[in-house]
Design a protein around this motif. Structure first.
Motif, PDB file in Angstrom:
ATOM      1  N   VAL A   3       1.297   0.738  -5.249  1.00 35.66           N
ATOM      2  CA  VAL A   3       0.262   0.617  -4.214  1.00 35.66           C
ATOM      3  C   VAL A   3       0.466   1.700  -3.138  1.00 35.66           C
ATOM      4  O   VAL A   3      -0.498   2.319  -2.694  1.00 35.66           O
ATOM      5  CB  VAL A   3       0.281  -0.809  -3.594  1.00 35.66           C
ATOM      6  CG1 VAL A   3      -0.586  -0.874  -2.349  1.00 35.66           C
ATOM      7  CG2 VAL A   3      -0.208  -1.820  -4.599  1.00 35.66           C
ATOM      8  N   ALA A  63      -5.710   0.241  -1.472  1.00 30.83           N
ATOM      9  CA  ALA A  63      -4.242   0.278  -1.411  1.00 30.83           C
ATOM     10  C   ALA A  63      -3.778   0.410   0.037  1.00 30.83           C
ATOM     11  O   ALA A  63      -2.825  -0.271   0.460  1.00 30.83           O
ATOM     12  CB  ALA A  63      -3.716   1.437  -2.246  1.00 30.83           C
ATOM     13  N   TYR A 112      -0.776   4.909  -4.557  1.00 33.90           N
ATOM     14  CA  TYR A 112      -2.242   4.931  -4.595  1.00 33.90           C
ATOM     15  C   TYR A 112      -2.835   5.160  -3.201  1.00 33.90           C
ATOM     16  O   TYR A 112      -3.903   5.756  -3.061  1.00 33.90           O
ATOM     17  CB  TYR A 112      -2.778   3.606  -5.142  1.00 33.90           C
ATOM     18  CG  TYR A 112      -2.953   3.573  -6.646  1.00 33.90           C
ATOM     19  CD1 TYR A 112      -1.871   3.763  -7.484  1.00 33.90           C
ATOM     20  CD2 TYR A 112      -4.195   3.343  -7.212  1.00 33.90           C
ATOM     21  CE1 TYR A 112      -2.023   3.733  -8.863  1.00 33.90           C
ATOM     22  CE2 TYR A 112      -4.362   3.308  -8.592  1.00 33.90           C
ATOM     23  CZ  TYR A 112      -3.262   3.496  -9.410  1.00 33.90           C
ATOM     24  OH  TYR A 112      -3.425   3.467 -10.758  1.00 33.90           O
ATOM     25  N   SER A 113      -2.112   4.643  -2.171  1.00 35.18           N
ATOM     26  CA  SER A 113      -2.688   4.671  -0.824  1.00 35.18           C
ATOM     27  C   SER A 113      -2.802   6.074  -0.235  1.00 35.18           C
ATOM     28  O   SER A 113      -3.509   6.270   0.747  1.00 35.18           O
ATOM     29  CB  SER A 113      -1.857   3.795   0.111  1.00 35.18           C
ATOM     30  OG  SER A 113      -0.616   4.410   0.372  1.00 35.18           O
TER      31      SER A 113
END
Lengths: 93, 288
Positions: free
Chosen positions: B31, B260, B34-35
């Motif tokens: 995550v 995310a 992805y962020s």
């Protein structure tokens, strides 16, 4: 085994490596000075050095978010502020 | 006391560590990755830096959802905690009434969240639901599909119905653990009902109450299934809490980067609040 689905980047890898190094460092510290050196600081409740690291990391995350939200995307000053904050936590909390 | 060192114990902890690594740490790392990137699928990613965090922090939609979450949790706590204490105080302490009450109290807790949502969705419908139809027949203008206040009332009453039992059971466990000698001493001193509650029952329930407050706060702050099934976040966005907003962004819009970033901010808020509650709980234990 491919980890491409994890979408690694160099900055995020460095971020997690820093966390890992901090945890290893804390483990070595604990090995040489067991017990976690509990004490009651300015927050008036007992903290061990693990608690102080947690407070530092959580505070650092919010310092970065606040900097990003109120000032701008250049986070180097936020990082410096977070380091000062962490030193303060380890010294006084 | 001398600490006993046994490094073989680490092998016994290893399965749990591996399990936590696969179920929590690796997804969390993903995550975070992805962020800071953008993707259009096909496992291709483009560096976005802190753009998504910037967007989320300046998004009115995010702050409104957060405010709704905080308001919802606040209302849930001020309703469920006193109500739970009140019911626990009035439950029988001996006799056949005890198992009957305990089973009745446990029933709502045994129902899956999505089923609770479906029950209340049907229950509140004006055309076929017992509650909605009855209120309409009495001339009350109630429609949770159309009116934001009605939607909030429905979601709150549903949560109170579902989870007050947990507070009741925790408080009841605290109450039955109080020795009779305390009550006898209070009776000899001529203590009023309020004094017994204030100086005997409440202090003895303090620990379980803190657990109840912690559990109810965290659970209400992360609520998703029930309001999603009943209102779908509507009418408009009036019952769109952070979790619903997050799923809309991630699954509905397939905006994985912003979702995310929102997840991480949401996670940090929950972590901060959990830590505050944990600290309050452990500090109060140390004082006791």
């Amino acid at each position: 085994m491919s980890f491409s689905w994890m979408a690694w980047t160099l900055p995020t890898a460095m971020f997690f490596l820093t966390i890992l190094v901090l945890l290893i460092g804390m483990s070595i510290w604990e090995y040489f000075a067991p017990g976690g050196s509990p004490r009651i600081g300015i927050l008036r409740f007992e903290t061990t050095r693990g608690d102080r690291l947690f407070i530092s990391l959580l505070g650092a995350a919010f310092i970065h978010l606040a900097w990003l939200g109120f000032i701008g995307p250049n986070l180097w000053w936020a990082l410096a502020l977070a380091v000062v904050y962490a030193i303060g936590v380890f010294r006084f909390v | 006391m001398e600490k006993t060192w046994n490094n073989k114990a680490w092998f016994l902890v290893l399965p749990v560590l591996l399990l936590v690594a696969f179920s929590a740490v690796i997804p969390l790392m993903t995550v975070v990755n992805y962020s800071v990137q953008d993707t259009f699928g096909n496992n291709e990613f483009f560096w976005a830096g802190t753009d998504w965090f910037d967007d989320i922090l300046h998004s009115a939609r995010f702050w409104e959802a957060l405010q709704r979450n905080l308001l919802f949790s606040f209302i849930i706590l001020i309703l469920e905690i006193p109500l739970g204490i009140f019911i626990a105080l009035n439950m029988p302490k001996k006799g056949i009434g005890v198992p009957v009450c305990l089973v009745l109290m446990a029933l709502p807790l045994l129902i899956p969240w999505n089923v609770v949502g479906t029950i209340w969705q049907v229950f509140g419908r004006v055309d076929i639901g017992l509650l909605g139809y009855t209120l309409a027949a009495l001339g009350v203008d109630y429609n949770y599909v159309r009116d934001p206040v009605d939607a909030w009332i429905t979601v709150i009453i549903m949560d109170v119905w579902h989870w007050t039992s947990l507070v009741v059971l925790l408080c009841y466990a605290g109450l039955v653990s109080i020795p009779d000698a305390y009550y006898q001493a209070a009776k000899i001193d001529g203590a009023s009902r309020w004094s017994v509650f204030r100086y005997i029952q409440l202090p003895k329930m303090k620990r379980v109450l803190l657990i109840a407050v912690l559990l109810r706060f965290m659970d209400s702050f992360m609520i998703y299934t029930e309001p999603f099934v009943v209102t779908g976040g509507g009418p408009g966005n009036s019952t769109t809490f952070l979790s619903i907003d997050l799923v809309k962004t991630a699954v509905g819009q397939f905006d994985l980067g912003p979702a995310a970033a929102m997840s991480i901010i949401y996670f940090l808020i929950i972590l901060l609040l959990s830590w505050i509650f944990y600290t309050v709980m452990t500090s109060s234990d140390a004082d006791a």
